[in-house]
Design a protein around this motif. Structure first.
Motif, PDB file in Angstrom:
ATOM      1  N   SER A  27       0.812  -1.225   0.000  1.00 14.07           N
ATOM      2  CA  SER A  27       0.000   0.000   0.000  1.00 14.07           C
ATOM      3  C   SER A  27       0.844   1.274   0.000  1.00 14.07           C
ATOM      4  O   SER A  27       0.342   2.345   0.321  1.00 14.07           O
ATOM      5  CB  SER A  27      -0.903   0.003   1.237  1.00 14.07           C
ATOM      6  OG  SER A  27      -0.123   0.034   2.419  1.00 14.07           O
ATOM      7  N   LEU A  28       2.100   1.174  -0.391  1.00 13.83           N
ATOM      8  CA  LEU A  28       2.993   2.320  -0.261  1.00 13.83           C
ATOM      9  C   LEU A  28       3.265   3.052  -1.575  1.00 13.83           C
ATOM     10  O   LEU A  28       4.030   4.013  -1.596  1.00 13.83           O
ATOM     11  CB  LEU A  28       4.330   1.856   0.338  1.00 13.83           C
ATOM     12  CG  LEU A  28       4.230   1.140   1.685  1.00 13.83           C
ATOM     13  CD1 LEU A  28       5.566   0.521   2.059  1.00 13.83           C
ATOM     14  CD2 LEU A  28       3.755   2.105   2.752  1.00 13.83           C
ATOM     15  N   HIS A  29       2.648   2.649  -2.650  1.00 14.02           N
ATOM     16  CA  HIS A  29       2.948   3.178  -3.983  1.00 14.02           C
ATOM     17  C   HIS A  29       2.998   4.703  -4.033  1.00 14.02           C
ATOM     18  O   HIS A  29       3.967   5.273  -4.520  1.00 14.02           O
ATOM     19  CB  HIS A  29       1.925   2.676  -5.005  1.00 14.02           C
ATOM     20  CG  HIS A  29       1.741   1.204  -4.987  1.00 14.02           C
ATOM     21  ND1 HIS A  29       0.951   0.578  -4.052  1.00 14.02           N
ATOM     22  CD2 HIS A  29       2.247   0.236  -5.765  1.00 14.02           C
ATOM     23  CE1 HIS A  29       0.977  -0.732  -4.270  1.00 14.02           C
ATOM     24  NE2 HIS A  29       1.767  -0.959  -5.296  1.00 14.02           N
ATOM     25  N   GLU A  31       2.786   6.800  -1.404  1.00 14.44           N
ATOM     26  CA  GLU A  31       3.100   7.380  -0.093  1.00 14.44           C
ATOM     27  C   GLU A  31       4.438   8.112  -0.109  1.00 14.44           C
ATOM     28  O   GLU A  31       5.242   7.945  -1.022  1.00 14.44           O
ATOM     29  CB  GLU A  31       3.134   6.274   0.972  1.00 14.44           C
ATOM     30  CG  GLU A  31       1.809   5.594   1.201  1.00 14.44           C
ATOM     31  CD  GLU A  31       0.758   6.481   1.865  1.00 14.44           C
ATOM     32  OE1 GLU A  31       1.092   7.603   2.308  1.00 14.44           O
ATOM     33  OE2 GLU A  31      -0.396   6.043   1.942  1.00 14.44           O
ATOM     34  N   VAL A  35       6.438   7.659   5.263  1.00  8.91           N
ATOM     35  CA  VAL A  35       5.582   6.482   5.475  1.00  8.91           C
ATOM     36  C   VAL A  35       6.389   5.217   5.208  1.00  8.91           C
ATOM     37  O   VAL A  35       6.294   4.238   5.953  1.00  8.91           O
ATOM     38  CB  VAL A  35       4.311   6.558   4.603  1.00  8.91           C
ATOM     39  CG1 VAL A  35       3.487   5.291   4.722  1.00  8.91           C
ATOM     40  CG2 VAL A  35       3.476   7.785   4.982  1.00  8.91           C
ATOM     41  N   TRP A  36       7.201   5.228   4.144  1.00 10.18           N
ATOM     42  CA  TRP A  36       8.065   4.083   3.842  1.00 10.18           C
ATOM     43  C   TRP A  36       8.964   3.748   5.032  1.00 10.18           C
ATOM     44  O   TRP A  36       9.125   2.592   5.394  1.00 10.18           O
ATOM     45  CB  TRP A  36       8.911   4.371   2.608  1.00 10.18           C
ATOM     46  CG  TRP A  36       9.843   3.252   2.237  1.00 10.18           C
ATOM     47  CD1 TRP A  36      11.116   3.050   2.703  1.00 10.18           C
ATOM     48  CD2 TRP A  36       9.579   2.169   1.347  1.00 10.18           C
ATOM     49  NE1 TRP A  36      11.654   1.916   2.148  1.00 10.18           N
ATOM     50  CE2 TRP A  36      10.737   1.364   1.313  1.00 10.18           C
ATOM     51  CE3 TRP A  36       8.485   1.807   0.565  1.00 10.18           C
ATOM     52  CZ2 TRP A  36      10.826   0.218   0.523  1.00 10.18           C
ATOM     53  CZ3 TRP A  36       8.576   0.665  -0.224  1.00 10.18           C
ATOM     54  CH2 TRP A  36       9.730  -0.117  -0.237  1.00 10.18           C
ATOM     55  N   ALA A  39       7.075   1.754   7.544  1.00 11.19           N
ATOM     56  CA  ALA A  39       6.292   0.614   7.053  1.00 11.19           C
ATOM     57  C   ALA A  39       6.936  -0.717   7.424  1.00 11.19           C
ATOM     58  O   ALA A  39       8.148  -0.811   7.650  1.00 11.19           O
ATOM     59  CB  ALA A  39       6.137   0.711   5.542  1.00 11.19           C
ATOM     60  N   ASN A  43       5.026  -4.974   3.859  1.00  6.96           N
ATOM     61  CA  ASN A  43       4.385  -3.970   3.029  1.00  6.96           C
ATOM     62  C   ASN A  43       5.372  -3.420   1.997  1.00  6.96           C
ATOM     63  O   ASN A  43       5.020  -3.217   0.831  1.00  6.96           O
ATOM     64  CB  ASN A  43       3.820  -2.846   3.892  1.00  6.96           C
ATOM     65  CG  ASN A  43       2.822  -1.964   3.166  1.00  6.96           C
ATOM     66  OD1 ASN A  43       2.563  -2.110   1.979  1.00  6.96           O
ATOM     67  ND2 ASN A  43       2.261  -1.027   3.891  1.00  6.96           N
ATOM     68  N   LYS A  44       6.610  -3.207   2.416  1.00  5.88           N
ATOM     69  CA  LYS A  44       7.633  -2.739   1.481  1.00  5.88           C
ATOM     70  C   LYS A  44       7.835  -3.752   0.353  1.00  5.88           C
ATOM     71  O   LYS A  44       7.876  -3.381  -0.825  1.00  5.88           O
ATOM     72  CB  LYS A  44       8.959  -2.506   2.214  1.00  5.88           C
ATOM     73  CG  LYS A  44       8.955  -1.322   3.145  1.00  5.88           C
ATOM     74  CD  LYS A  44      10.293  -1.219   3.862  1.00  5.88           C
ATOM     75  CE  LYS A  44      10.359  -0.052   4.808  1.00  5.88           C
ATOM     76  NZ  LYS A  44      11.684   0.046   5.466  1.00  5.88           N
ATOM     77  N   THR A  47       4.802  -3.880  -1.984  1.00  3.50           N
ATOM     78  CA  THR A  47       4.752  -2.698  -2.840  1.00  3.50           C
ATOM     79  C   THR A  47       5.804  -2.786  -3.945  1.00  3.50           C
ATOM     80  O   THR A  47       5.499  -2.538  -5.120  1.00  3.50           O
ATOM     81  CB  THR A  47       4.970  -1.420  -2.000  1.00  3.50           C
ATOM     82  OG1 THR A  47       3.925  -1.328  -1.025  1.00  3.50           O
ATOM     83  CG2 THR A  47       4.961  -0.176  -2.871  1.00  3.50           C
ATOM     84  N   LYS A 107       8.265  10.835  -2.901  1.00  6.80           N
ATOM     85  CA  LYS A 107       7.259   9.790  -3.070  1.00  6.80           C
ATOM     86  C   LYS A 107       7.914   8.454  -3.420  1.00  6.80           C
ATOM     87  O   LYS A 107       8.900   8.398  -4.167  1.00  6.80           O
ATOM     88  CB  LYS A 107       6.275  10.165  -4.178  1.00  6.80           C
ATOM     89  CG  LYS A 107       5.474  11.421  -3.885  1.00  6.80           C
ATOM     90  CD  LYS A 107       4.532  11.186  -2.738  1.00  6.80           C
ATOM     91  CE  LYS A 107       3.675  12.410  -2.484  1.00  6.80           C
ATOM     92  NZ  LYS A 107       2.960  12.318  -1.235  1.00  6.80           N
ATOM     93  N   VAL A 108       7.341   7.394  -2.892  1.00  9.96           N
ATOM     94  CA  VAL A 108       7.859   6.043  -3.127  1.00  9.96           C
ATOM     95  C   VAL A 108       7.867   5.721  -4.612  1.00  9.96           C
ATOM     96  O   VAL A 108       8.885   5.281  -5.160  1.00  9.96           O
ATOM     97  CB  VAL A 108       7.037   4.997  -2.332  1.00  9.96           C
ATOM     98  CG1 VAL A 108       7.408   3.581  -2.743  1.00  9.96           C
ATOM     99  CG2 VAL A 108       7.225   5.211  -0.834  1.00  9.96           C
TER     100      VAL A 108
END
Length: 125
Positions: A27-29, A31, A35-36, A39, A43-44, A47, A107-108
């Motif tokens: 869910s980090l696309h 973010e 946030v990364w 996380a 999740n990393k 993503t 941004k990620v």
């Protein structure tokens, strides 16, 4: 222009067609790096798997990389390397205030696109 398209494509990356337990629920696309930094490893990885799979499905990867992908399991080592690269790019600053200032607007998906280009994994030709 193709690099910009690639960055936008990664921002929309979701790949339900190639789903396996290790990379579900990323869910980090879109973010921020902040946030990364907080996380979970799962999740990393999920993503990063989505971003690699999306690049693969959209024929953005160079032949040397895409020819190695036969199953979702072949994506995992690539996703793990992308996680390592993103972790290094988003290494937290010691001072929390400075960390927020440095990473709030990174941004990620944009950084991942840059890293994939820098690693030579995408075909911008």
């Amino acid at each position: 222009m193709k690099a910009l398209f690639f960055a936008v494509l990664l921002s929309l990356a979701t790949v339900p067609a190639i789903a396996a337990e290790w990379y579900e629920n990323g869910s980090l696309h879109g973010e921020s790096a902040l946030v990364w930094q907080e996380a979970s490893d799962a999740n990393k990885l999920a993503t990063a798997g989505d971003l690699i799979a999306s690049s693969f499905q959209n024929d953005m990867l160079i032949p040397e990389i895409s020819s190695r992908i036969r199953s979702v399991d072949d994506i995992r080592p690539l996703a793990e390397e992308l996680v390592n690269q993103l972790d290094a790019a988003f290494e937290p600053e010691d001072d929390p205030s400075q960390n927020r200032q440095v990473y709030a607007n990174q941004k990620v998906n944009e950084t991942a696109a840059m890293l994939l280009i820098m690693m030579g994994w995408v075909d911008l030709g």
